[in-house]
Enzyme design. Structure first.
Site, PDB file in Angstrom:
ATOM      1  N   GLU A  21       0.840  -1.199   0.000  1.00 60.81           N
ATOM      2  CA  GLU A  21       0.000   0.000   0.000  1.00 60.81           C
ATOM      3  C   GLU A  21       0.874   1.247   0.000  1.00 60.81           C
ATOM      4  O   GLU A  21       0.596   2.216  -0.714  1.00 60.81           O
ATOM      5  CB  GLU A  21      -0.918   0.032   1.225  1.00 60.81           C
ATOM      6  CG  GLU A  21      -1.992  -1.026   1.233  1.00 60.81           C
ATOM      7  CD  GLU A  21      -2.855  -0.926   2.462  1.00 60.81           C
ATOM      8  OE1 GLU A  21      -4.019  -0.496   2.312  1.00 60.81           O
ATOM      9  OE2 GLU A  21      -2.376  -1.268   3.567  1.00 60.81           O
ATOM     10  N   LYS A  98     -11.763   4.583   1.493  1.00 65.58           N
ATOM     11  CA  LYS A  98     -10.647   3.800   0.966  1.00 65.58           C
ATOM     12  C   LYS A  98     -11.243   2.672   0.112  1.00 65.58           C
ATOM     13  O   LYS A  98     -11.321   1.527   0.537  1.00 65.58           O
ATOM     14  CB  LYS A  98      -9.799   3.252   2.115  1.00 65.58           C
ATOM     15  CG  LYS A  98      -8.507   2.609   1.695  1.00 65.58           C
ATOM     16  CD  LYS A  98      -7.686   2.221   2.931  1.00 65.58           C
ATOM     17  CE  LYS A  98      -6.386   1.565   2.522  1.00 65.58           C
ATOM     18  NZ  LYS A  98      -5.566   1.192   3.698  1.00 65.58           N
TER      19      LYS A  98
END
Length: 125
Positions: A21, A98
């Site tokens: 990420e 997200k």
């Protein structure tokens, strides 16, 4: 109380607890609602008497694209602090979405919403 709302601010950031990420990044989508009085701004018709939402969007985008954090809770807290930095803002609600979170199931969105008032004191560990 009056409101200014900015929805769907999409910015690429490198937040998350996983190495990939932080390495690859992903899109974060932010919604903000500010509570304040807009009476004076409406009377003067002067942008200096209100929150310039273009400038606010740029400040928020800089934080989202900036220093990585592990949690979207932390990101949301940093964003709400930006919103409350202007003394005219009495309260702010920030939602950080997200949509590409690393969840091994089909889902539409993951989000965190914080609501703070300028009078709130946040205890930080």
């Amino acid at each position: 109380m009056d409101r200014i709302t900015l929805t769907g601010l999409r910015v690429r950031g490198n937040h998350g607890v996983f190495d990939f990420e932080r390495r690859d990044g992903q899109d974060f989508v932010v919604d903000v609602t500010l509570g304040l009085s807009l009476t004076h701004a409406a009377a003067t018709d002067d942008v200096a008497d209100t929150i310039h939402y273009g400038e606010l969007a740029s400040q928020l985008a800089a934080v989202i694209a900036g220093e990585p954090v592990n949690l979207i809770e932390t990101l949301a807290s940093r964003l709400v602090d930006i919103c409350l930095a202007d003394k005219r803002v009495a309260e702010a609600t920030v939602t950080v979405h997200k949509p590409q979170a690393p969840i091994p199931h089909t889902f539409n969105d993951v989000s965190v919403t914080l609501h703070r008032r300028s009078s709130d004191t946040v205890a930080r560990p």
